[in-house]
Design an enzyme around this catalytic site. Sequence first.
Site, PDB file in Angstrom:
ATOM      1  CD  GLU A  85      -1.807   2.265   1.406  1.00  0.00           C
ATOM      2  OE1 GLU A  85      -1.544   3.008   0.436  1.00  0.00           O
ATOM      3  OE2 GLU A  85      -1.792   2.641   2.575  1.00  0.00           O
ATOM      4  CB  CYS A 140      -1.861   6.619   2.198  1.00  0.00           C
ATOM      5  SG  CYS A 140      -3.003   5.729   3.211  1.00  0.00           S
TER       6      CYS A 140
END
Length: 598
Positions: free
Chosen positions: A311, A345
Site C-alpha cells: 500500500e 495516504c
Amino acid sequence: MLDCLQVFGIGFIPLGFTALSCFLAYYIYFKTFIFEQVKFPSAKINLSIPSECQPDWKQDKFVNSSSISDNNDKSNIICYDPATGKLLGIEKASSEQQVNEAAYAAKQAQIKWSQTSFAQRRQVLRTLCDYIIENQSQICMVACRESGKTMVDAMLGEVLTTMAKLRWTIDNGEKVLKPSRRSPGTLMMYKQAMVVYQPRGVVGSIVSWNYPFHNSIGPVISAIFAGNGIVVKTSEYAAFSRKYFQDMVRAALEAHGHSGDLVQYVTGFADTGKALVECPLISHITFIGSANVGKKIMESASKLLTPVTLELGGKDCAIVLTDADMSQCNSVLMRGVFQNAGQNCIGIERILMHADLYDNFVKEMTTRISNLRLGSSLEQQNGVDMGAMTMGNNFGFLQSLIDDAVSKGARLVVGGKPFSHPKYPNGQYFEPTLLVDVTTDMKITVNEVFGPIMTVMKINSAADAIRVANSSPFGLGASVFTSDIVLGRQVSMALNCGMVNFNDFAVNYLCQSLPFGGVGISGFGRFAGEEGLRAMTAEKSYTEDLFTAIKTKIPGTVDYPIKDADKALKFTQSITEFAFGSNFQTKAMAAMNLGKLS
Ligand SMILES: *[C@@H]1O[C@H](CO)[C@@H](O)[C@H](O)[C@H]1NC(C)=O
Ligand SMILES: *[C@@H]1O[C@H](CO)[C@@H](O)[C@H](O)[C@H]1NC(C)=O
Ligand SMILES: *[C@@H]1O[C@H](CO)[C@@H](O)[C@H](O)[C@H]1NC(C)=O
C-alpha cells in the site's frame, strides 16, 4: 421552574429516540452474542499510558535537530514530540538477530494459537474493544505525543477506525474465514469441493508513522483473528509508542490465558525492515509506505518468494462538478486535505474544481484556511485545528514543490512555508497552504505531498476531469462531487484507482467490509475487508467424496500399464466429449463409445 420543564419536555423527544435505538442495538447485539459473552467474557486490562504522554508532562530538554538519527550511534532513534520538540528519549533500532528472535517466539506461540476457536479469538478482540473504548482519550494522547497530531485527528483517524475494524472482525470474521463450498462441476459431481482458509503462520507488517496507534494495531487484528502470529515493524518515527501498544495487545491475549509472544513489535530503520522481509519464518509481508521503499521491499521479498501486499500512497483527487452541493463539499474537502496535517495516504492531494465554481471556492477556502490554528493539543486544550508535521526533514521538499508550481504559473494564496510557532519554537509546523491554478506540468501534481497543501486545478467538464485525474501514476482513492447520480457513477467508474467515495471522502475505510488498496504505483493486494482478512490465510483447495461409496475408479482401459494405447486415447477423448460436448448428440455418441471401450 418553567424553563426547566420546557427544556425537559423538548429534550425528551431526542432522548426517547436515543434510548429506543440504544435498546434495539443492544438487543440485536445481545441476541447474537449473549451465549458467547457469557461463556467467553471479556476481561479488564490494567495498563496505563507512559507518563510522557500525559498532557501535564514536564520536560525541559528539547531537540534542536529535525533528524531522529544519532551520528554517534547508528542504532539510536531519537524520539521527540514534533509539536513541541520535547525529548521523549532514545529507542534502540532492532537488530537482525532481534527480528529473527521475535519471529521465532511468535511462531512458537502461534502453534498453540492456531488451535483456538473463533470464539476465543473474538474474546481477545472484545477485551481490546473494551480497553480502547474506556481509554480512548489516553490512547489519543499517546498518538499525539508521538506524531504531533491533534486529539480530534487522533480520535477520528486512530480510535474510530480501529474500533470499526475490531467490530467488523468480531461480527463478520468467522463468516469470511469458514470453509467456502464451491461447485465441483459436472465431471466431478460425485465430489464435494471447498476452500479452507488456514493460517499462514507468522506474518510481518511494516507500517508507516502517520497513525501510530491504528497502523500498529490494525494489522494485528486481522492477523491473529486468522490464526497467525505477527511481527509488526513500526516506523522509526513511531518507535516510542510501540511498547505501549505491544503491552496492550499482549495484555489482552494474556488475560485469556494465551501467550503474549504471539504479537511482536520491532522498530528501526531500513535494515530492520529488510531483516523482517528476509526472515524465513515470515510467510507474508504487508507494507504501508512510499512507492520507492515498496520496490525495495518487493526485491527483498523475492529472495524467498514471500508474498507481499503493498500500500504505497496516492495522489488522490476530488472531482467537483458544476452541480455539487458546495455547502457540504467545502467542509468535506477541508477535512480531506487538512486531517492529520495532510499526512494521509488517502488525503485529497488534487482538487479538480469546475470552472463555474472555481472563484467562489477559492474565496471560501482562502478564509477557512487562513483561520486554521496550529499547535499542540496536549499542551493547550483549545484553539488548535492542525498539529505538527511528524517528519522534520521534509520541509525543503514541500517548499520545492510549491516553488516549482509558482514558477510555472500557480498562485500561492495562503501559507506556503514552515511556521515558527511562538509557543513552541522547537515544534515542526508547516503553514496550511492554498495553491491554485495548478496544472499537470507541475511537479506537485505527480509527487505525493503528504502535507497540509490544498492544490486546486481548474477543469471544464467531467471528461476533462477524468483525463486530468488519470494522468497520475498513482491510483489509490478518489472523491467525486455532483448532484447528478448517473454522471457521478460514470465518473467514479472511469477513474484508475482502487477506491472511490461519491460525494464523500475516505468513508470507505469506515465501511470495514471493504478492501483497501490501489492500482498503479499505489501498490497491489488489499488489506481490510473480506479480501484483507483472507489475505492473512493460505487458501487450501480441498475435495472429498460426496458419498463414501462412490469413489474415482480408474477404468481398465487407462490403468497403467496401458494395454492398448489407441483404445485408451479414444476412451479419454470420449470422456471429454461426454462431459463437455455442447449438444445432446455428441454426448450420446460419447456415452456409447465409453460403454464399448471400457
Ligand atoms: C494495576 O497495576 C498497577 C501497577 O502495575 C498496580 O499498582 C495496581 O494495583 C493494579 N491494579 C489492579 C486493579 O490490578
Ligand atoms: C482503562 O485503563 C485503566 C488504567 O490502566 C484500567 O484500569 C482500566 O481497566 C482500562 N479499561 C479497560 C476496560 O480495560
Ligand atoms: C538545544 O539547544 C538549547 C539552546 O539552544 C540547549 O539548551 C539544549 O540543551 C539543546 N538540546 C539538546 C537536546 O541538545
